[in-house]
Design a protein around this motif. Structure first.
Motif, mmCIF file in Angstrom:
data_model
loop_
_atom_site.group_PDB
_atom_site.id
_atom_site.type_symbol
_atom_site.label_atom_id
_atom_site.label_comp_id
_atom_site.label_asym_id
_atom_site.label_seq_id
_atom_site.Cartn_x
_atom_site.Cartn_y
_atom_site.Cartn_z
ATOM 1 N N LEU A 161 0.816 -1.223 0.000
ATOM 2 C CA LEU A 161 0.000 0.000 0.000
ATOM 3 C C LEU A 161 0.848 1.270 0.000
ATOM 4 O O LEU A 161 0.517 2.232 -0.705
ATOM 5 C CB LEU A 161 -0.984 -0.019 1.187
ATOM 6 C CG LEU A 161 -2.009 1.113 1.196
ATOM 7 C CD1 LEU A 161 -2.840 1.138 -0.074
ATOM 8 C CD2 LEU A 161 -2.924 0.991 2.416
ATOM 9 N N ASP A 162 1.964 1.272 0.734
ATOM 10 C CA ASP A 162 2.814 2.475 0.752
ATOM 11 C C ASP A 162 3.285 2.807 -0.659
ATOM 12 O O ASP A 162 3.219 3.946 -1.115
ATOM 13 C CB ASP A 162 4.051 2.249 1.635
ATOM 14 C CG ASP A 162 3.714 2.409 3.106
ATOM 15 O OD1 ASP A 162 2.741 3.125 3.407
ATOM 16 O OD2 ASP A 162 4.425 1.823 3.939
ATOM 17 N N GLN A 163 3.778 1.780 -1.310
ATOM 18 C CA GLN A 163 4.298 1.950 -2.668
ATOM 19 C C GLN A 163 3.188 2.430 -3.622
ATOM 20 O O GLN A 163 3.386 3.334 -4.433
ATOM 21 C CB GLN A 163 4.881 0.584 -3.049
ATOM 22 C CG GLN A 163 5.107 0.252 -4.434
ATOM 23 C CD GLN A 163 5.488 -1.261 -4.526
ATOM 24 O OE1 GLN A 163 6.037 -1.873 -3.597
ATOM 25 N NE2 GLN A 163 5.187 -1.856 -5.652
ATOM 26 N N TRP A 164 2.003 1.880 -3.468
ATOM 27 C CA TRP A 164 0.893 2.284 -4.341
ATOM 28 C C TRP A 164 0.472 3.728 -4.060
ATOM 29 O O TRP A 164 0.141 4.474 -4.985
ATOM 30 C CB TRP A 164 -0.305 1.342 -4.142
ATOM 31 C CG TRP A 164 -0.063 -0.038 -4.668
ATOM 32 C CD1 TRP A 164 0.828 -0.408 -5.642
ATOM 33 C CD2 TRP A 164 -0.727 -1.237 -4.258
ATOM 34 N NE1 TRP A 164 0.757 -1.769 -5.860
ATOM 35 C CE2 TRP A 164 -0.189 -2.298 -5.026
ATOM 36 C CE3 TRP A 164 -1.727 -1.523 -3.327
ATOM 37 C CZ2 TRP A 164 -0.613 -3.617 -4.881
ATOM 38 C CZ3 TRP A 164 -2.159 -2.839 -3.182
ATOM 39 C CH2 TRP A 164 -1.606 -3.873 -3.947
ATOM 40 N N THR A 165 0.460 4.086 -2.778
ATOM 41 C CA THR A 165 0.063 5.459 -2.442
ATOM 42 C C THR A 165 1.072 6.443 -3.016
ATOM 43 O O THR A 165 0.706 7.484 -3.572
ATOM 44 C CB THR A 165 -0.062 5.621 -0.911
ATOM 45 O OG1 THR A 165 -1.019 4.681 -0.441
ATOM 46 C CG2 THR A 165 -0.512 7.028 -0.531
ATOM 47 N N GLN A 166 2.362 6.084 -2.907
ATOM 48 C CA GLN A 166 3.386 6.968 -3.484
ATOM 49 C C GLN A 166 3.197 7.113 -4.990
ATOM 50 O O GLN A 166 3.368 8.192 -5.551
ATOM 51 C CB GLN A 166 4.787 6.442 -3.179
ATOM 52 C CG GLN A 166 5.234 6.813 -1.770
ATOM 53 C CD GLN A 166 6.378 5.943 -1.278
ATOM 54 O OE1 GLN A 166 7.111 5.366 -2.077
ATOM 55 N NE2 GLN A 166 6.513 5.846 0.028
ATOM 56 N N ALA A 167 2.849 6.022 -5.647
ATOM 57 C CA ALA A 167 2.614 6.092 -7.105
ATOM 58 C C ALA A 167 1.449 7.041 -7.408
ATOM 59 O O ALA A 167 1.514 7.859 -8.335
ATOM 60 C CB ALA A 167 2.337 4.701 -7.660
ATOM 61 N N ARG A 168 0.394 6.959 -6.614
ATOM 62 C CA ARG A 168 -0.737 7.890 -6.801
ATOM 63 C C ARG A 168 -0.284 9.332 -6.613
ATOM 64 O O ARG A 168 -0.666 10.230 -7.378
ATOM 65 C CB ARG A 168 -1.864 7.581 -5.793
ATOM 66 C CG ARG A 168 -2.636 6.310 -6.089
ATOM 67 C CD ARG A 168 -3.648 6.010 -4.970
ATOM 68 N NE ARG A 168 -4.339 4.760 -5.216
ATOM 69 C CZ ARG A 168 -5.466 4.635 -5.943
ATOM 70 N NH1 ARG A 168 -6.043 5.713 -6.441
ATOM 71 N NH2 ARG A 168 -6.012 3.451 -6.142
#
Ligand SMILES: Cc1ncc(COP(=O)(O)O)c(C=O)c1O
Length: 369
Positions: free
Chosen positions: A247-254
């Motif tokens: 989730l951290d990685q996905w949030t950063q991508a967003r």
């Protein structure tokens, strides 16, 4: 090139092997409802939210409903909330027999305007439900202050769209009395169906939520409360635990995509998502406001150019037929009504490729040229 508003298949394809392993394990144990997979998810969710407790539930809607039930909100009570949100936020209030009392939004954040809350509070106000819309936290400091000044009115945070969003060091959901999360497939943490959770620092409230999700049961044979079946499936919990690691990685991508869009749109007659110092926006949606009455023309252009888009939300809740009994008229909440006429959400999800982002930017710039 077609650019989808959202495509969960890309994320799921990357994790398919991990999902299959979880599924095989569940087939072996045959513990399909609650159980160890749910407990593991609850621990991880509580830890992330900086909350003492998390309770897995059947959906974000049921999380809101169960939270209201746990706080004893009942017929005759009033609950203050925003009209610019998904219908669940308000229909759960009616489902417990209470009355939604709408308060208009702040034009910049699209979240409930704290300056207008005090005027909506009456002796019957039993809760306030701020929504952290699109991934941006509502002004929790101001809301908590107002709730405190009126006898500590309980605050239920609707964090359905904003898992991991923060106000300073505080994670949304754990700031008020109880926070509600949704894992509906379009959310930042997406189940393979419906699922949700409540987080709270209040041990008694957590116990009550756990009881209410199994028909109000306590112990082996007592049912002191009227509850329901609000249980989360173990399969959903197991899949969500796999995804939580990313989730951290996905949030950063967003956040990276949002930054790119906002830079690219800086000179267009649109208002990009609001940024507040010290606040972590998790961009469940990238929602712009289109100025000069050009929103609907832009929608047509995006459709022509095959850019996925959606208006969240095309009609504010006070004008919905199901709330006609509240007697709100056109013009009652002008900022919510204006937002409904002016906003559009553009593609944002972690797997959106740079080429697709370029295409969104190109098509947007083309329209305004
Ligand atoms: C703001 C908001 N509240 C509540 C919900 C309800 O969540 P669910 O769809 O999991 O019931 C949603 C999502 O659909 C939402 O966006």
């Amino acid at each position: 090139m077609t650019v989808p508003l959202f495509d969960l298949r890309r994320q799921n394809a990357e994790l398919a092997d991990a999902f299959r392993a979880q599924f095989d394990q569940l087939l072996d144990t045959a513990q399909f409802v609650l159980g160890p997979a749910v407990e593991a998810l609850e621990q991880a969710l509580a830890q992330r939210a900086g909350a003492a407790h998390a309770v897995g539930l059947s959906s974000g809607t049921d999380a809101l409903l169960t939270a209201l039930m746990a706080l004893n909100v009942r017929p005759g009570d009033e609950v203050v909330t925003t009209p610019f949100t998904w219908i669940s936020t308000a229909n759960v209030i009616s489902r417990v027999g209470a009355t939604p009392v709408f308060v208009d939004i702040d034009a910049d954040t699209y979240n409930i305007d704290p300056a207008r809350i005090a005027a909506a509070i009456t002796p019957r106000t039993r809760a306030i439900i701020p929504v952290h819309l699109f991934g941006l936290p509502a002004d929790m400091d101001a809301i908590m202050r107002i709730a405190g000044e009126h006898g500590d009115i309980p605050i239920i945070e609707d964090a359905a769209q904003s898992i991991d969003a923060c106000v300073g060091e505080r994670v949304v959901g754990s700031i008020g009395n109880v926070g509600c999360l949704s894992f509906y497939p379009t959310k930042n943490l997406a189940a393979m169906g419906d699922a949700g959770a409540c987080v709270t620092n209040d041990a008694a409230l957590a116990d009550k939520l756990r009881s209410l999700r199994v028909h109000g049961q306590v112990g082996a044979r007592d049912f002191p409360h009227i509850g329901g079946n609000f249980r989360i499936d173990a399969l959903q919990a197991a899949m969500l635990s796999v995804k939580l690691l990313f989730l951290d990685q996905w949030t950063q991508a967003r956040q990276t995509i949002a930054r790119r869009y906002s830079e690219a749109f800086a000179n267009l007659p649109v208002v990009c998502p609001h940024k507040t110092d010290g606040v972590r926006h998790v961009y469940n949606q990238y929602t712009i406001r289109v100025l000069d009455d050009r929103r609907d023309a832009l929608l047509n252009h995006l459709t022509d150019r095959k850019i996925g888009h959606r208006v969240y939300y095309p009609a504010p809740l006070h004008l919905q037929t199901c709330f006609a009994g509240l007697g709100c008229e056109d013009g009652s909440f002008p900022e919510s009504e204006r937002a409904a006429r002016e906003v559009v959400s553009l593609p944002i999800f972690p797997e959106l490729t740079p080429q697709e982002q370029n295409q969104v930017i190109e098509v947007m710039c083309e329209f305004f040229r």
